[in-house]
Each structure stands twice: as C-alpha cells, then as structure tokens.
Design an enzyme around this catalytic site. Sequence first.
Site, PDB file in Angstrom:
ATOM      1  CG  ASP A  85      -1.972  -1.010   1.215  1.00  0.00           C
ATOM      2  OD1 ASP A  85      -2.236  -1.516   0.114  1.00  0.00           O
ATOM      3  OD2 ASP A  85      -2.534  -1.321   2.285  1.00  0.00           O
ATOM      4  CG  ASP A 109      -0.466   2.658   4.112  1.00  0.00           C
ATOM      5  OD1 ASP A 109       0.529   1.924   3.923  1.00  0.00           O
ATOM      6  OD2 ASP A 109      -1.564   2.220   4.509  1.00  0.00           O
TER       7      ASP A 109
END
Length: 647
Positions: free
Chosen positions: A509, A511
């Site tokens: 991801d 993030d």
Amino acid sequence: MSNKTDKPEYKASNIQVLEGLEAVRKRPSMYIGDTGTRGLHHLINEVVDNSIDEALAGYCDKIDITIHEDGTISIVDNGRGIPVDIHPKEGMSAVELVLTKLHAGGKFDKDSYKVSGGLHGVGVSCVNALASHFSVEVHRDGDVYIMAFEKGVTTQPLEKVGTTDITGTKIIFKPDPEIFTQTTEFKFEVIADRMRELAFLNPQITITITDERDNGEENGEKLHVEYHYEGGVKDFVKFLDENRDPIMPDPIYIGGEAEGVPVEVALQYNQSYTENVHSFVNNINTHEGGTHISGFRRALTRALRGFADKNKLIKGKINVTGEDFREGLTTVVSIKVAEPQFEGQTKTKLGNSEVQSAVEGVVYEKLSEYFEQNPKVGKAVIDKVMKAAEAREAARKARQLVQRKSAMAGGGLPGKLADCSINDPSHSEIYLVEGDSAGGSAKSGRNRSFQAILPLRGKILNVEKSHNNKILENNEIKAILTALGLGVDLDENSDLSNLRYHKIIIMTDADVDGSHIRTLLLTLFYRKMLPLIAGGHVYIATPPLYKVTQGKKMEYAWDDDARDQILARMKKESTKKVDVSRYKGLGEMNPDQLWETTMDPETRTLQQVTIESAAAADRLFTVLMGDTVEPRREFIERNSKYANLDI
Ligand code: 0RA
C-alpha cells in the site's frame, strides 16, 4: 562568435569528429551503460572523473557542480586546465582532441595516476556527443579559452577570449533529450551520493553541489552542499555507522603501500550482525569485491587469530570461522592500481592477483600492531567474534531442523503461494503482496500463466537486528525463501540457478505501513540476498494513488500533480461533476483495476531496485531499521509518498 569558414583546419577535423562521436550517438548504451536515469547521471561522473584525475596528480582541490534552472550542468575545477596547444601528430588542439575523440583523455599524461574513472571510463568526449549543448572554458597560462559544440559538432572553434590569473576547467552541458528520451532531469540525491563518496575517498578535495532549480521550498531556498572530509576513509566508516552502536572508541585506520599499490583501510566493529564492506579501486566501487577484499579478509582473520592465541582468548572447542571475524564489521577499503583488471557480471570485481598479497601484507602488519597497542579493543572484538561463532553454530542446527522438516513435508511450496502455471523462471514473476485482501484482488486480477502471488500476512522480521537463526524461524521469510526456490542458506545465496521467478515484485500500500513493509523486504534482500538485487531481479510495483471520475470517464493518478492536471482538464472539457477518490490500500481496488494499473506488463510501471550507491543504501537501511527513532520518522515522513528506489 568567430567565423567558421575562415578556419579550414576545423572543417577537416569536424568530419573526423562526426565519425568518432556519431558512433556514440548511435549506440549510447554501449558507452554509458543505458540512457535512463543511470546513464544520465553517468555524464556528470564522467566529467568529474577528469577533475579527480587532476586532483590525484596533485593539481586540483576544488570541484563545484551546479544544476542550473533549465537543467544545464556546470562543473568547474581548479586543475591545470585542459591543454590548448596543438597536438603535433593529430594536428588539432589538445582540448579539441579530448572533447571529440573517444578515449583521447589519457594520452598526454602517462606518468601521473590516470586511474579514476567511472565504470565505463569512456571520457568527456562521450558527454559532448550526448549533449545538445556543450561548452568548455579553460583557464591556463594566463589566458582564457572557450570552445562550444552541439551534439558533438563544433559550433564555436577554440578561441582565446581574455586573460586570467587562475587555472582550471569549466564544462557546461545539457543532456540531449533525443538521446535521453526517458528523462533529462538530474536528481540532486543521486549526484550527492556519488560526490560524497568521492570526497571521502579523496580527502584533499572539496566538492560542492548547488541546485538552482525550484525545489518547492517555500522560502525559495536552494539546495547546496559542500563535501570535504579531512579524515578520509575513517570519516567514511563513521558516516556509515552513524546509526549503529560501535564497540570501539574510533574506527581503526590503516594506510600503507606494498608492491606499488597504495592501500587505505578503515574499519569499525559495531553491535549489529551484518558485515558491511565498501571497496574501491581507483575510486570505482567494486561491488563484487575481488583480490583486494580477499587480501583484507585474510589479514583480518590472521591478525585477530594471532592476537586471540597470544592472549588465550579462544576457549572451548568452538570452531571460529572467517565469517565470525566479520560479523558487525564495517569496512572501507580504497586502493589504487595502475592497471586494474575488472571482472565479474557487472565488471566490478578486481582480478589483479598481485593485489591480494599487497593488501594482506599492509593490513596484517598494521592491524597486528594496533591490537598489540590497544588490547582492550582487541578483547572486545574477540568477545564479539566468539558470540558470532556460537550464534552461527545455533543457526546451523536451526537450519538442519528446517531442512529436515521441509524434507518431511515433501519440500513443498508455501501453502498460501498462488503459483503460476508456466515453468520458465525467466518469464515468471512473483508478487509479494501486503495483506490478504490485496492478495485476493491480486490473485483474481493476475495472469495466472506467468504471475504468482504470495500474500504476506505476519510480521517480517527486521534482519538488520537479528542473527541468522532467528531469521530462519520467521514464517514469512521462510515462505519467501521457499517460494523463490532459494533454500535456507542465508548469506550463501549467491547461487541463483534455482531461482523460480526472475522478477520479484514488491506490491504494498502507498501508506506508512506499506512503506515499512517494503523497507523490511528490501532490507532482507539487500542484507541477505544481495545477488537478487545486483542481478536486477527486484522490482517495486507502483499502484495509483487516486481515481478521478467524471460521468463515465475515469482516469488514474499516480501523484498529486497528475491528479490536479486531470482534474483541471476534466473541468475544462465538461461541466459535469468530477469526483476524486484516494485509494487507501490495494485491497480497495477491484481485480480488474489492479490488473490494468499495476500488474499488466503492457501498462504498468515497475521500478527496478538497483544498487547505484551501496553506501547510500547501507545508510538508508540503518536509518530505517536501526534503533534511532528520530531519523527514521523523519525519513518516512519525507518519503512515504514515493517509493524510494535508488537504494
Ligand atoms: C588532458 C590532459 C591533461 C589534463 C586534462 C586533459 C584535463 C581534463 C579535464 C576535464 C575536466 N577538467 C579537466 N582538467 C584537466 C594534463 C594537463 C597537463 O599536462 O598540463
């Protein structure tokens, strides 16, 4: 500008120039490796190498690099200046020869060490050939001369334009976008990593870099750095170990010369478990090691064994190996060799056999002397070596156990691996995917003939802080090793003949968690399976960050700039409502979207992980994985938006 037609001799030479440099323009990769980011930055290194040669010859101590607003580079040194006199044989000025003939650089200066040089060492003429604009300003013998080119063709013949009381060379060039089709944008960090390295290796030099481009700083501040390290390789080791805990007060410095080979070594033991060697021959990073490294290792083992025997420090029956003497050791080796022979897959392995005994001799003598004079340090080192030997023994037992277990289980592949159907590793790829839900989308979205998916669930161990026996107990790492077909011989995984996929793609991801997992995986590959990275097998997938929709139209954006551009365009094209949604994780994408944005070889962008600067990579990993929290947080905050690839 002077009139070209009244100087017929230049006409003649222009034709030759064309012949020589046209070859470089036709096949640039043959000369500079590639025409991507790496080749682009190689242009700067090629010019700087000439200034470094001047420094090695004792004539230059300052190099200033500027990245100008329009992407032009200037490199100024205070060396002797490229000679301007007419070369009797060639019938043209030396400066023209240097800038327009392949390999003409070293012809003049046989006595001095013409030893620096990039991997390819092709000379400034290649930079000239691949530049849309190239000009030189020489300060020499009280006069200033200029000359200019476009794509290697002279546009301004050599001309005296004034007087001066300094000496040196200024080269200004702009990479030709016709050649560098991917990008002509220089990265400050990439230049800085190499220049810092050169400053460590050549303590007499000061190198500055100034970036005049807009870098988004609100106060308009420009990036500027100055590198100068009095302590040379010793400062280099301190820099590498900045985020580790040393077990000695100061790195050990060894300098000497044997068989005409100047040898410089600095080393320091720290609390970590990894060996960390950076070796250079004529300022070139020898990633693959070679005779200088084997000489160093032999000397280290001999000196420490000698010290331990003398002081009766090795107790019990335990068998201490060379590897144990290098656990938690950071070393920089820098030597100069008049005629280096580079071998190996990437031509970064030193082959000269005479070098081994030269390095071994110098290091053994100086190191033995050091431990004799600093017995406390010696004892602390042997203490650490003994612990390493015990841990290695435990790891061997753990490995046997794992091997036996996997033999009993039929040596099967990990249960959660969704394998591909073809059997040809060179066409197979494996996605290491964070989490089950993304793993699910990836499994449904993939092309199962050649794409395998391994979802990673549990925590991946930080190999930076663990012994091999602990590493082998980690389920995720075991699954990765077996899926890749690498077995469990950590540190000895240089044999890639059983590698089951030639592309290993990390897909996490976008993030902070995702970047953490990516870093843990990269640390594992970098520390324990370096040949995977060196062989170019490791990639990072780049999923989009945003989906922008307007009615039935939909586009993806990979960063904020792209999102804003799409938004603006859509609003101009129609008054319909535009909707922007941010992908919080890969799991939010449906399988089709994941396929078309991130997995389809036709449309995806994979970023290959390279080891352009091993020292920078090493530092990066100690920052990311080490004990010091603050630099890590800073780094992650700065970089979480983007994948950091030039490790
Ligand atoms: C050829 C011969 C000499 C120096 C150089 C080239 C030279 C090239 C570059 C490129 C950038 N800076 C440079 N500085 C020097 C030897 C000079 C002599 O014998 O005086």
